[in-house]
Design a protein around this motif. Structure first.
Motif, PDB file in Angstrom:
ATOM      1  N   ILE A  16       0.858  -1.178   0.000  1.00 45.28           N
ATOM      2  CA  ILE A  16       0.000   0.000   0.000  1.00 45.28           C
ATOM      3  C   ILE A  16       0.894   1.228   0.000  1.00 45.28           C
ATOM      4  CG2 ILE A  16      -1.719   1.272   1.352  1.00 45.28           C
ATOM      5  CD1 ILE A  16      -2.566  -1.506   2.476  1.00 45.28           C
ATOM      6  N   GLY A  17       0.551   2.211  -0.819  1.00 43.44           N
ATOM      7  CA  GLY A  17       1.357   3.430  -0.917  1.00 43.44           C
ATOM      8  C   GLY A  17       2.373   3.367  -2.045  1.00 43.44           C
ATOM      9  N   THR A  18       2.590   2.197  -2.630  1.00 37.25           N
ATOM     10  CA  THR A  18       3.508   2.049  -3.761  1.00 37.25           C
ATOM     11  C   THR A  18       2.775   2.410  -5.049  1.00 37.25           C
ATOM     12  OG1 THR A  18       4.623   0.226  -2.661  1.00 37.25           O
ATOM     13  CG2 THR A  18       4.984   0.442  -5.024  1.00 37.25           C
ATOM     14  N   THR A  19       3.434   3.198  -5.907  1.00 30.75           N
ATOM     15  CA  THR A  19       2.868   3.551  -7.205  1.00 30.75           C
ATOM     16  C   THR A  19       3.894   3.244  -8.281  1.00 30.75           C
ATOM     17  OG1 THR A  19       1.571   5.336  -6.217  1.00 30.75           O
ATOM     18  CG2 THR A  19       1.887   5.416  -8.597  1.00 30.75           C
ATOM     19  N   ILE A  20       3.458   2.535  -9.318  1.00 29.86           N
ATOM     20  CA  ILE A  20       4.334   2.209 -10.441  1.00 29.86           C
ATOM     21  C   ILE A  20       3.665   2.673 -11.724  1.00 29.86           C
ATOM     22  CG2 ILE A  20       5.321   0.332 -11.806  1.00 29.86           C
ATOM     23  CD1 ILE A  20       5.686  -1.235  -9.298  1.00 29.86           C
ATOM     24  N   GLU A  21       4.450   3.359 -12.569  1.00 28.75           N
ATOM     25  CA  GLU A  21       3.976   3.737 -13.895  1.00 28.75           C
ATOM     26  C   GLU A  21       4.927   3.147 -14.908  1.00 28.75           C
ATOM     27  OE1 GLU A  21       2.807   7.720 -14.684  1.00 28.75           O
ATOM     28  OE2 GLU A  21       2.143   8.043 -12.631  1.00 28.75           O
ATOM     29  N   GLY A  22       4.387   2.448 -15.912  1.00 32.70           N
ATOM     30  CA  GLY A  22       5.216   1.822 -16.933  1.00 32.70           C
ATOM     31  C   GLY A  22       4.922   0.341 -17.038  1.00 32.70           C
ATOM     32  N   SER A  23       5.929  -0.421 -17.437  1.00 27.92           N
ATOM     33  CA  SER A  23       5.769  -1.859 -17.630  1.00 27.92           C
ATOM     34  C   SER A  23       6.336  -2.633 -16.450  1.00 27.92           C
ATOM     35  CB  SER A  23       6.481  -2.301 -18.912  1.00 27.92           C
ATOM     36  OG  SER A  23       5.864  -1.705 -20.027  1.00 27.92           O
ATOM     37  N   LEU A  24       5.601  -3.631 -16.021  1.00 29.11           N
ATOM     38  CA  LEU A  24       6.021  -4.481 -14.914  1.00 29.11           C
ATOM     39  C   LEU A  24       6.059  -5.916 -15.429  1.00 29.11           C
ATOM     40  CD1 LEU A  24       6.558  -4.991 -11.888  1.00 29.11           C
ATOM     41  CD2 LEU A  24       4.085  -5.054 -11.557  1.00 29.11           C
ATOM     42  N   ALA A  25       7.263  -6.507 -15.479  1.00 29.21           N
ATOM     43  CA  ALA A  25       7.428  -7.897 -15.896  1.00 29.21           C
ATOM     44  C   ALA A  25       7.943  -8.691 -14.698  1.00 29.21           C
ATOM     45  CB  ALA A  25       8.401  -7.980 -17.064  1.00 29.21           C
ATOM     46  N   PHE A  26       7.431  -9.900 -14.518  1.00 25.91           N
ATOM     47  CA  PHE A  26       7.837 -10.701 -13.363  1.00 25.91           C
ATOM     48  C   PHE A  26       7.739 -12.182 -13.671  1.00 25.91           C
ATOM     49  CE2 PHE A  26       3.292 -10.304 -13.048  1.00 25.91           C
ATOM     50  CZ  PHE A  26       2.862 -11.517 -12.540  1.00 25.91           C
ATOM     51  N   LYS A  27       8.339 -12.994 -12.792  1.00 23.27           N
ATOM     52  CA  LYS A  27       8.210 -14.451 -12.809  1.00 23.27           C
ATOM     53  C   LYS A  27       7.603 -14.833 -11.466  1.00 23.27           C
ATOM     54  CE  LYS A  27      12.241 -15.195 -15.693  1.00 23.27           C
ATOM     55  NZ  LYS A  27      13.557 -15.817 -15.808  1.00 23.27           N
ATOM     56  N   ASP A  28       7.234 -16.057 -11.283  1.00 25.18           N
ATOM     57  CA  ASP A  28       6.690 -16.571 -10.025  1.00 25.18           C
ATOM     58  C   ASP A  28       5.371 -15.892  -9.665  1.00 25.18           C
ATOM     59  OD1 ASP A  28       8.878 -18.316  -9.738  1.00 25.18           O
ATOM     60  OD2 ASP A  28      10.062 -16.737  -8.812  1.00 25.18           O
ATOM     61  N   THR A  29       5.265 -15.354  -8.436  1.00 25.58           N
ATOM     62  CA  THR A  29       4.021 -14.762  -7.947  1.00 25.58           C
ATOM     63  C   THR A  29       4.282 -13.370  -7.394  1.00 25.58           C
ATOM     64  OG1 THR A  29       3.150 -16.940  -7.376  1.00 25.58           O
ATOM     65  CG2 THR A  29       2.103 -15.055  -6.322  1.00 25.58           C
ATOM     66  N   ILE A  30       3.422 -12.426  -7.739  1.00 17.85           N
ATOM     67  CA  ILE A  30       3.528 -11.059  -7.239  1.00 17.85           C
ATOM     68  C   ILE A  30       2.174 -10.638  -6.683  1.00 17.85           C
ATOM     69  CG2 ILE A  30       3.001 -10.017  -9.479  1.00 17.85           C
ATOM     70  CD1 ILE A  30       4.980  -7.779  -8.795  1.00 17.85           C
ATOM     71  N   ARG A  31       2.206  -9.918  -5.567  1.00 20.58           N
ATOM     72  CA  ARG A  31       0.978  -9.364  -4.990  1.00 20.58           C
ATOM     73  C   ARG A  31       1.061  -7.851  -5.048  1.00 20.58           C
ATOM     74  NH1 ARG A  31      -3.296 -10.716  -0.942  1.00 20.58           N
ATOM     75  NH2 ARG A  31      -4.041  -8.681  -0.261  1.00 20.58           N
ATOM     76  N   LEU A  32       0.010  -7.232  -5.572  1.00 20.36           N
ATOM     77  CA  LEU A  32      -0.067  -5.778  -5.667  1.00 20.36           C
ATOM     78  C   LEU A  32      -1.112  -5.269  -4.684  1.00 20.36           C
ATOM     79  CD1 LEU A  32      -0.222  -5.391  -9.567  1.00 20.36           C
ATOM     80  CD2 LEU A  32       1.800  -5.377  -8.104  1.00 20.36           C
ATOM     81  N   ASP A  33      -0.699  -4.358  -3.807  1.00 21.39           N
ATOM     82  CA  ASP A  33      -1.642  -3.695  -2.918  1.00 21.39           C
ATOM     83  C   ASP A  33      -1.618  -2.185  -3.141  1.00 21.39           C
ATOM     84  OD1 ASP A  33      -2.798  -5.882  -1.463  1.00 21.39           O
ATOM     85  OD2 ASP A  33      -0.876  -6.133  -0.457  1.00 21.39           O
TER      86      ASP A  33
END
Length: 134
Positions: A16-33
């Protein structure tokens, strides 16, 4: 049958409180709050969108578990699971889709497996890895 995410296997957390603008590439598992604006990509990974997350993105992943707000299209090669209090405005596409009662969904739903990604995307990832090592 309700499938719950397993917190033991989350490899990345954007809180919470994190902001991302652009492209997000990942492997495995990611949780976005937090908030993401742009594109989210993973060839086979699992994306968990938490209840307080606000995502405005084109999403293409292996599995998507949605509990937050998404404005944009979601494509998953394996499955999409949507739980309250999720709000999705945009099209969803996956061979297996589960939407529970209490979810707001405004868009089209297709239960076809998404087309494979063009070779160009994989080449970009290879180039990025070469830059890191070189």
């Amino acid at each position: 049958m309700k499938k719950k995410e397993n917190a033991d296997h989350i490899s990345t957390l954007l809180g919470i409180g994190t902001t991302i603008e652009g492209s997000l590439a990942f492997k495995d598992t990611i949780r976005l709050d937090g908030a993401v604006n742009g594109k989210i990509f993973s060839e086979k990974g699992t994306l968990i969108i938490g209840e307080r997350a606000v995502v405005e993105a084109q999403i293409r992943v292996g599995t998507a578990i949605v509990k937050g707000t998404v404005n944009g299209h979601i494509q998953a090669s394996e499955r999409i699971d949507v739980y309250p209090p999720a709000k999705i405005t945009g099209d969803i596409q996956a061979p297996v889709i589960s939407i529970e009662t209490g979810v707001f969904f405004n868009g089209n739903c297709s239960m076809a497996k998404p087309e494979p990604l063009p070779v160009e995307k994989k080449t970009m990832e290879t180039t990025r890895e070469e830059k890191k090592s070189g």
